[in-house]
Design an enzyme around this catalytic site. Structure first.
Site, PDB file in Angstrom:
ATOM      1  N   GLY A  74       0.827  -1.206   0.000  1.00 26.04           N
ATOM      2  CA  GLY A  74       0.000   0.000   0.000  1.00 26.04           C
ATOM      3  C   GLY A  74       0.859   1.252   0.000  1.00 26.04           C
ATOM      4  CG  ASP A  75       0.501   3.702   2.294  1.00 31.54           C
ATOM      5  OD1 ASP A  75      -0.597   4.273   2.230  1.00 31.54           O
ATOM      6  OD2 ASP A  75       0.802   2.907   3.197  1.00 31.54           O
TER       7      ASP A  75
ATOM      8  CG  HIS B  63      -5.902   6.559  -3.197  1.00 28.66           C
ATOM      9  ND1 HIS B  63      -6.678   6.090  -4.218  1.00 28.66           N
ATOM     10  CD2 HIS B  63      -5.276   5.491  -2.693  1.00 28.66           C
ATOM     11  CE1 HIS B  63      -6.523   4.780  -4.313  1.00 28.66           C
ATOM     12  NE2 HIS B  63      -5.678   4.398  -3.395  1.00 28.66           N
TER      13      HIS B  63
HETATM   14  P1  IMP Z   1      -7.390  -3.017   8.003  1.00 28.03           P
HETATM   15  O1  IMP Z   1      -7.547  -2.915   6.528  1.00 28.03           O
HETATM   16  O2  IMP Z   1      -7.716  -1.740   8.729  1.00 28.03           O
HETATM   17  O3  IMP Z   1      -8.084  -4.206   8.587  1.00 28.03           O
HETATM   18  O4  IMP Z   1      -5.842  -3.251   8.319  1.00 28.03           O
HETATM   19  C1  IMP Z   1      -5.171  -4.459   7.958  1.00 28.03           C
HETATM   20  C2  IMP Z   1      -3.732  -4.163   7.555  1.00 28.03           C
HETATM   21  O5  IMP Z   1      -3.713  -3.521   6.301  1.00 28.03           O
HETATM   22  C3  IMP Z   1      -2.991  -3.239   8.501  1.00 28.03           C
HETATM   23  O6  IMP Z   1      -1.635  -3.637   8.543  1.00 28.03           O
HETATM   24  C4  IMP Z   1      -3.118  -1.889   7.847  1.00 28.03           C
HETATM   25  O7  IMP Z   1      -2.097  -1.026   8.240  1.00 28.03           O
HETATM   26  C5  IMP Z   1      -3.012  -2.287   6.395  1.00 28.03           C
HETATM   27  N1  IMP Z   1      -3.639  -1.366   5.453  1.00 28.03           N
HETATM   28  C6  IMP Z   1      -4.948  -1.292   5.147  1.00 28.03           C
HETATM   29  N2  IMP Z   1      -5.147  -0.376   4.195  1.00 28.03           N
HETATM   30  C7  IMP Z   1      -3.956   0.121   3.877  1.00 28.03           C
HETATM   31  C8  IMP Z   1      -3.529   1.090   2.919  1.00 28.03           C
HETATM   32  O8  IMP Z   1      -4.292   1.657   2.140  1.00 28.03           O
HETATM   33  N3  IMP Z   1      -2.193   1.356   2.900  1.00 28.03           N
HETATM   34  C9  IMP Z   1      -1.325   0.709   3.705  1.00 28.03           C
HETATM   35  N4  IMP Z   1      -1.681  -0.222   4.579  1.00 28.03           N
HETATM   36  C10 IMP Z   1      -2.993  -0.502   4.682  1.00 28.03           C
END
Ligand code: IMP
Length: 457
Positions: free
Chosen positions: A35-36, A64
């Site tokens: 991500g990111d 985003h």
């Molecule tokens: P959740 O999606 O909030 O359940 O988080 C699950 C994992 O995905 C965690 O480690 C979050 O930090 C990561 N995560 C979820 N969405 C993103 C994103 O858009 N960018 C980076 N990490 C994400």
């Protein structure tokens, strides 16, 4: 009886080959790391050549950021295509929507003078409700108290209620979809049922009447945007419009193909587009896999190339590696090409976008991970199970660094030879061409390798 036979005598047959939809030119943008990666900017750039931008997974966990005319927009649920007037911005059925958050985002965009009339929300997208967020927080707190070999047992979620909402969707009986916000009786019944179930887990006072009242008010505000997006998307395809699918989160966070269990709860790869929208993936002719020039991760789970040192600190500061959604400092590491190659394979990417290359300026040497040492062997295949991955060690290749500030470069031939060598190594290892190179956060700070006169891309 075949379809053709059954249609033989009828006046109108809707299944004749001549009536099949014209081949659409849909594109997809997916993240190939944790991500990111800068997907928002790539989507924003590609949106110019498309009629609709479509979100198909995730929820307000995604963040985003897009910079237009020096103004930064942080979008969580609204597709980045909203920044172009006249485009459809569609949140399809695979997304989980927090109504309070999306209303807040719409209000902020409108205050900034952005036209949001193209924003449509699927009536079948699931709704994140207060008890989902409470459950996400409660589980994480409970798990944080349990230690394992890797530290505490929590996932490190964004606490936006994403996992509990998707779990509710799969459990079915107490789930609420966007369309239910417009059906008071159904909503009341579902929320009451959900509260009964969640009270036993959370042991807290859940006021179902207050939750319903808020949800109805939010539904009223959003009512004009809540539609059947599956037919809308198929109508757009049939009329030759171009769709751009915007993946949220990224491959390493995919619930099936990521570093499970340290993942999010949705299908983040291009494979998620079918179930998340109702559009068959055969319509997609271009899949752009986005990678940043190094690695970052938020939340827990293994990341083999992590730099827990001064170099990592420097990259974090220069790259402003702090979460768009939670503000958490991101974990930083060298580029893991084994992971990227695996991710490119899963989504069948046709092209890479390499972002944040400018952040690597100033380092004497740049390391890329091209293999793993695992159980006494050297391997070049990714290990998607977090327990396996945690056992492996990275094998690095060292490339020369570059000192020149590249933020003003707009053509390949303006880049220093060492930056070109870095790009070439990415391409040769992954086996996919790098078509776009990000050299800064601005829309214009992108080298479009294949740009031709008269074409935006
Ligand atoms: P959740 O999606 O909030 O359940 O988080 C699950 C994992 O995905 C965690 O480690 C979050 O930090 C990561 N995560 C979820 N969405 C993103 C994103 O858009 N960018 C980076 N990490 C994400």
């Amino acid at each position: 009886m075949s379809v053709q036979e059954s249609c033989k005598d009828s006046v109108q047959c809707h299944n004749t080959p001549s009536q099949t939809a014209p081949a659409a030119h849909a594109s997809a943008v997916v993240g190939l790391q944790w991500g990111d990666e800068g997907k928002g900017k790539i989507v924003d750039l590609l949106a110019q050549d498309h009629d609709a931008v479509v979100r198909y997974n995730g929820g307000a966990n995604a963040g985003h950021s897009v910079v237009v005319n020096k103004k930064r927009y942080a979008l969580h649920l609204v597709p980045s295509g909203i920044l172009y007037p006249g485009k459809h911005a569609i949140v399809a059925n695979g997304v989980v929507i927090d109504p309070a958050k999306i209303i807040q985002e719409i209000d902020q965009l409108e205050e900034a003078g952005i036209d949001t009339s193209g924003l449509v929300l699927s009536s079948r997208a699931h709704v994140v409700l207060p008890y989902h967020k409470l459950e996400d927080q409660a589980r994480e707190t409970l798990l944080a108290g349990k230690t394992t070999e890797q530290g505490d047992a929590s996932i490190g979620t964004t606490k936006r209620g994403i996992g509990p909402c998707y779990a509710e969707k799969i459990q079915r009986a107490a789930a609420v979809r966007m369309g239910d916000l417009l059906r008071p009786e159904v909503l009341k019944e579902r929320v009451a049922r959900a509260c009964t179930l969640h009270r036993t887990e959370l042991g807290s006072d859940l006021d179902d009447k207050a939750i319903v009242a808020d949800a109805l008010a939010q539904g009223e505000k959003l009512s004009a945007r809540i539609q059947d997006t599956t037919y809308l998307l198929h109508d757009l395809v049939a009329s030759g419009k171009k769709l751009l699918f915007e993946g949220a989160n990224a491959t390493m966070l995919d619930v099936d193909h990521g570093t499970y269990p340290y993942v999010t709860s949705s299908s983040t790869t291009a494979l998620g587009i079918g179930p998340g929208t109702g559009i068959p993936t055969r319509h997609i002719s271009r899949t752009v896999g986005v990678i940043k020039a190094y690695s970052t991760r938020v939340g827990h789970g293994p990341m083999l190339t992590e730099l827990d040192n001064e170099i990592g600190e420097q990259i974090r500061t220069i790259g402003n590696e702090f979460g768009t959604t939670t503000g958490r400092p991101r974990r930083v590491g060298w580029l893991d090409l084994v992971a990227v190659k695996y991710a490119a394979m899963i989504s069948g990417v046709s092209e890479l976008a390499l972002t944040l290359l400018d952040v690597l300026a100033g380092f004497d040497e740049l390391l890329v991970c091209t293999g793993y040492r695992y159980q006494g062997n050297v391997i070049d295949r990714f290990l998607p199970d977090a327990s396996d991955l945690a056992e492996a060690e990275p094998i690095y290749e060292t490339l020369p660094g570059f000192s020149q500030d590249i933020t003003a470069c707009r053509q390949m031939n303006e880049l220093p030879a060492e930056a070109l060598r870095y790009i070439e190594r990415v391409e040769s290892f992954v086996g996919v061409r790098v078509g776009l190179i990000g050299v800064g956060p601005g829309r214009e700070q992108t080298i479009r390798r294949d740009a031709q006169a008269g074409s935006t891309l």
